[in-house]
Design a protein around this motif. Structure first.
Motif, short mmCIF file in Angstrom:
data_model
loop_
_atom_site.label_atom_id
_atom_site.label_comp_id
_atom_site.label_asym_id
_atom_site.label_seq_id
_atom_site.Cartn_x
_atom_site.Cartn_y
_atom_site.Cartn_z
N THR A 47 1.05 -1.45 -0.38
CA THR A 47 -0.08 0.00 0.16
C THR A 47 1.06 1.17 0.07
O THR A 47 2.00 1.64 1.41
CB THR A 47 -0.77 -0.17 0.88
OG1 THR A 47 -1.70 -1.45 1.46
CG2 THR A 47 -1.13 1.60 1.36
N ARG A 421 -8.30 1.34 5.43
CA ARG A 421 -8.46 0.44 5.27
C ARG A 421 -7.49 -0.52 6.24
O ARG A 421 -6.94 -2.06 6.89
CB ARG A 421 -8.55 -0.27 4.32
CG ARG A 421 -9.76 -0.35 3.97
CD ARG A 421 -10.82 -1.17 2.76
NE ARG A 421 -12.12 -1.22 2.37
CZ ARG A 421 -12.58 -1.64 3.28
NH1 ARG A 421 -12.62 -2.72 3.61
NH2 ARG A 421 -14.43 -1.58 2.37
N PRO A 423 -4.52 -1.94 5.01
CA PRO A 423 -4.22 -3.41 4.55
C PRO A 423 -2.76 -4.04 4.74
O PRO A 423 -2.24 -3.58 5.42
CB PRO A 423 -4.19 -3.34 2.93
CG PRO A 423 -5.23 -1.89 2.27
CD PRO A 423 -4.68 -1.38 3.62
N TYR A 424 -2.67 -5.48 4.85
CA TYR A 424 -1.68 -6.07 6.08
C TYR A 424 -0.78 -5.36 4.67
O TYR A 424 -0.85 -6.38 3.88
CB TYR A 424 -2.18 -7.40 5.87
CG TYR A 424 -1.05 -8.43 6.38
CD1 TYR A 424 -0.30 -7.90 8.22
CD2 TYR A 424 -0.11 -8.77 5.40
CE1 TYR A 424 0.97 -8.71 8.07
CE2 TYR A 424 0.60 -9.58 5.99
CZ TYR A 424 0.98 -9.69 7.21
OH TYR A 424 2.27 -10.16 7.44
N LYS A 438 -6.26 -10.82 3.22
CA LYS A 438 -7.22 -10.92 3.47
C LYS A 438 -8.40 -10.41 4.69
O LYS A 438 -9.36 -9.77 5.06
CB LYS A 438 -8.07 -12.36 2.88
CG LYS A 438 -7.62 -12.52 1.89
CD LYS A 438 -8.27 -14.01 1.38
CE LYS A 438 -8.10 -14.33 0.11
NZ LYS A 438 -8.46 -15.90 -0.30
N ASP A 440 -8.87 -7.82 7.34
CA ASP A 440 -9.83 -6.27 7.79
C ASP A 440 -8.97 -5.91 8.84
O ASP A 440 -9.12 -5.72 10.04
CB ASP A 440 -11.09 -5.89 7.83
CG ASP A 440 -11.73 -4.82 7.65
OD1 ASP A 440 -10.61 -4.15 6.66
OD2 ASP A 440 -12.73 -4.73 8.28
N CYS A 441 -7.64 -4.95 8.61
CA CYS A 441 -6.87 -5.02 9.54
C CYS A 441 -6.66 -3.38 10.01
O CYS A 441 -6.01 -3.34 11.00
CB CYS A 441 -5.59 -4.94 8.70
SG CYS A 441 -4.99 -6.68 8.60
#
Length: 783
Positions: A47, A421, A423-424, A438, A440-441
């Motif tokens: 990200t 969000r 993301p991981y 997948k 939700d972090c």
């Protein structure tokens, strides 16, 4: 076979590092501006903060997790069509710099660190390569201030991220109860904002409507985080309808604790009181213990709860001052850094709730020293390393947390996408598409920014046990996390031999040895300061002066004495350590683990173990020490000792036989993943002496379906076959096992067992009887 199913589920949850290795790294530096393309086997992309895009950076091999330190480009792999960057970026573009300057260092980190100043200005200036052309572009961003030097305390940016992040999270909904969504719910709860009341109540109802089963895969993980959420929810709201579920979850967690005070992926086996699978997993054990402390604060009071919490505290307290809490029952880690995937950070929170000042202070300080690659690493992934970081660091106060965020706030900026969000991300070389990808972090990060509010117990609500670090100590602690040992001066390395940090002490000594530089230190072996005694032990060349420190009152000193003596004269050191064991009957598990690590490390040959066991001249003392180590609670220690038993003279084996027989059938409670070698080695001694008990244990090992069966079966079969016709009477458990092998994966092993049975049944049945431990011992005494 349930344990095999559960293990498979674990590996899938935790990134599958055992099922699928991380990708091979490209051997040459790629240049996407010159037509290079993304290789087939790659590490994951990243990200790229709030611009609405993702990008790939080349990863270099460094340790187990890799690094992007050699990257100078970011290849755009995805652009959100509705995101801020859609007008300026497209898939295949290459970012080669920021603020009109090409990257001169790690492209990923330089990009991440530029996000903060870009948000201050409201525009992100990048150098973009597309179709052979380099173009400066300016991507507009919502403005926000930089992190304050006390972040997340008194920090407008932290407060803004928390508010906007939680609003986005609530608008999306929490979804089905799971580990990640419980953390998201905790983030909403941590704000104290009643605007999220309905969403939280719905999450509670969903959690209660589908109670977790104790038989589910990874039960301890799911029970721990459900219990964490429900207990924190009750402590804030007082809604009593959650209490029965808290009691149920807590009851299973207490009953499922292993004999050493730890937990595994699933609950302990009720009939044996042992952890299933390969044993303890401290990354879940500490959250379990935290949830039980909170359950007690919710008014839960049932048999075994207090004892369970204290037993867990006793286990996790054993690593204080010595290193990072390991994956399982083994010795503290000294190689990965100051925190091993967040376990020290979680322990800081745990002990702060117990008001244990010394443990809280040490674990908080190691959390503060852990950032950068240290914080990015993690067995199967760094999700929990990130989760527990700021809750621990914040215990040391705003000055400490602000200094830590100054070092690592860039990671938070990089992970935060335009929709909050988070993301991981994972560690640099992690495989794309791992299970955490997948999840939700956002809750894992938003909890960090909620720390100043202190609404949750895990974020310091009501906690008075907070380390008071001076500015100098904060600076020293942060410096401990960034030392480049390869280029440090000899003077600095020598001074570091008495550092507060066991990691710094260990790596400084290691670097001095690598350079073949003397570890000369002005510190004295008789100093009143144990850290000075440690430094003196590392530098002293006098064996006789160092040996008495094996009995030092400080465990850290005693452990250093072991390695110091071994470095001077290994065989003489074995004799000295064995003499100490026999005289003091020391059973401290960390001390005996240090003996195992120093003299009998993983990978040592059986012959080398035998040579060390035979080295001391005082054989009576040696046999006493062997007996103590063979009876150690840690199979990692006892298995190494067992490997060398066959090299002892028969007359020395006889006094050990009752314990050898016991260990062949009953491995220790700790590090059960190493029990195979212990059991087969002990069984091998009994077989060597042609004892009845050897036949019995070999047959039972063939019938044993516990963890590690596939490695154990060939060894046990070879042992049983040595009895030839004598083994016929021991075949019933083997035949029963054969009859129970019905899955396709059992074909190979079923054939092995059947072939063993056929070989034995083809042998002539002997008329005499085998000797027993009792008879051979009696004969020996009568000689």
């Amino acid at each position: 076979m349930k344990h095999i199913i559960q293990l498979t589920a674990l590996l899938l949850l935790s990134g599958g590092s055992t099922l699928a290795k991380d990708p091979a790294l490209p051997s040459e530096k790629l240049d996407f501006t010159q037509g290079d393309t993304l290789p087939r086997q790659i590490s994951h992309d990243w990200t790229l903060g709030p611009i609405g895009a993702r990008g790939w950076c080349q990863v270099s091999k460094y340790g187990a997790e890799g690094t992007t330190k050699d990257s100078r480009q970011i290849l755009i792999t995805k652009v959100d069509s509705k995101g801020t960057a859609a007008e300026w970026l497209q898939k295949g573009d290459v970012i080669i710099g920021v603020d009109e300057t090409p990257f001169q260092s790690d492209a990923r980190i330089a990009f991440a660190k530029a996000i903060s100043s870009a948000e201050e200005k409201g525009v992100f200036s990048l150098l973009r390569h597309r179709d052979g052309q380099v173009t400066p572009i300016s991507i507009p961003l919502p403005t926000r201030p930089p992190f304050a030097n006390t972040a997340p305390f008194d920090c407008p940016k932290s407060a803004q991220i928390l508010k906007e992040g939680c609003d986005h999270l609530a608008s999306r909904g929490l979804g089905s109860p799971a580990i990640d969504t419980h953390l998201n719910a905790l983030a909403l709860l941590a704000t104290g904002d009643r605007a999220y009341k309905d969403e939280l109540e719905q999450h509670v109802k969903k959690t209660l409507a589908r109670p977790l089963s104790a038989d589910m895969p990874l039960a301890c993980w799911h029970f721990a985080f459900a219990n964490l959420f429900l207990t924190e929810y009750y402590l804030i709201t007082g809604d009593r309808y959650v209490l029965p579920e808290i009691r149920r979850l807590s009851g299973h967690l207490v009953a499922g604790q292993g004999p050493l005070g730890t937990w595994g992926h699933t609950f302990a086996e009720p009939t044996t009181d042992r952890l299933r699978g390969y044993g303890a997993v401290n990354a879940v054990g500490i959250p379990v213990a935290i949830s039980l402390v909170l359950a007690r604060e919710c008014g839960q009071d049932f048999a075994g709860l207090d004892e369970c919490i204290e037993q867990a505290a006793t286990f996790f307290r054993r690593h204080v001052g010595i290193g990072a809490i390991p994956y399982g029952d083994g010795p503290p880690n000294l190689e990965y850094g100051h925190d091993d995937n967040g376990k020290n950070s979680a322990a800081a929170v745990f002990f702060s709730l117990l008001n244990d000042a010394p443990a809280t202070a040490f674990y908080t300080r190691t959390a503060l020293a852990s950032y950068g690659l240290d914080r990015e690493q993690g067995h199967t992934g760094n999700f929990f390393n990130m989760l527990w970081s700021v809750p621990a660091v914040a215990l040391a106060g705003p000055t400490a947390s602000g200094a830590w965020m100054n070092e690592f706030g860039w990671y938070h900026d990089l992970a935060r996408d335009a929709n909050y969000r988070f993301p991981y991300q994972g560690y640099p070389s992690q495989t794309p598409g791992n299970a955490y990808a997948k999840w939700d972090c956002p809750g894992a990060y938003l909890l960090h920014f909620a720390a100043p509010l202190k609404k949750l117990r895990i974020l310091g609500r009501g906690v008075t046990c907070q380390p008071k670090l001076t500015t100098k100590e904060i600076t020293e602690t942060l410096e401990a996390g960034k030392i480049n040992y390869r280029y440090a001066s000899p003077e600095f390395l020598r001074e570091s031999l008495s550092s507060w940090s066991p990691i710094v002490r260990n790596l400084s000594a290691k670097e001095l040895r690598r350079r073949k530089i003397g570890l000369d230190s002005p510190a004295s072996l008789t100093s009143s300061n144990p850290l000075d005694r440690i430094a003196a032990l590392k530098s002293s060349k006098n064996f006789d002066q160092c040996q008495p420190l094996l009995a030092d009152p400080d465990l850290r000193v005693r452990m250093t004495a072991i390695s110091s003596l071994a470095g001077k004269d290994k065989k003489r050191a074995v004799a000295a350590v064995f003499e100490h064991l026999a005289k003091h009957s020391e059973k401290d598990p960390v001390f005996t683990q240090a003996i195992g690590n120093t003299f009998f490390p993983l990978g040592i040959s059986e012959k080398a173990v035998g040579q060390l066991l035979n080295a001391p001249k005082d054989r009576e003392t040696t046999i006493k020490a062997i007996n103590i180590l063979l009876n150690d609670e840690d199979a990692l220690v006892s298995s190494r000792i067992a490997m060398g038993l066959k090299f002892l003279p028969d007359e020395e084996l006889i006094p050990l036989l009752p314990l050898v027989y016991h260990r062949a059938a009953n491995p220790p409670a700790g590090n059960v993943m190493f029990a195979n070698k212990l059991q087969t080695s002990c069984a091998g001694v009994l077989v060597h002496l042609r004892l009845e008990e050897g036949l019995e244990t070999s047959a039972n090992l063939l019938a044993d379906e516990s963890w590690g069966r596939n490695n154990r079966l060939p060894q046990a079969a070879a042992l049983l076959i040595q009895y030839k016709g004598y083994a016929k009477k021991g075949l019933k458990p083997v035949k029963d096992t054969i009859a129970g092998m019905t899955s396709p994966g059992d074909v190979k092993w079923k054939k092995l067992l059947q072939d063993s049975v056929d070989i034995i049944e083809a042998c002539e049945t002997p008329k005499d009887k085998l000797p027993t431990i009792e008879s051979i011992t009696k004969d020996f005494k009568n000689r």
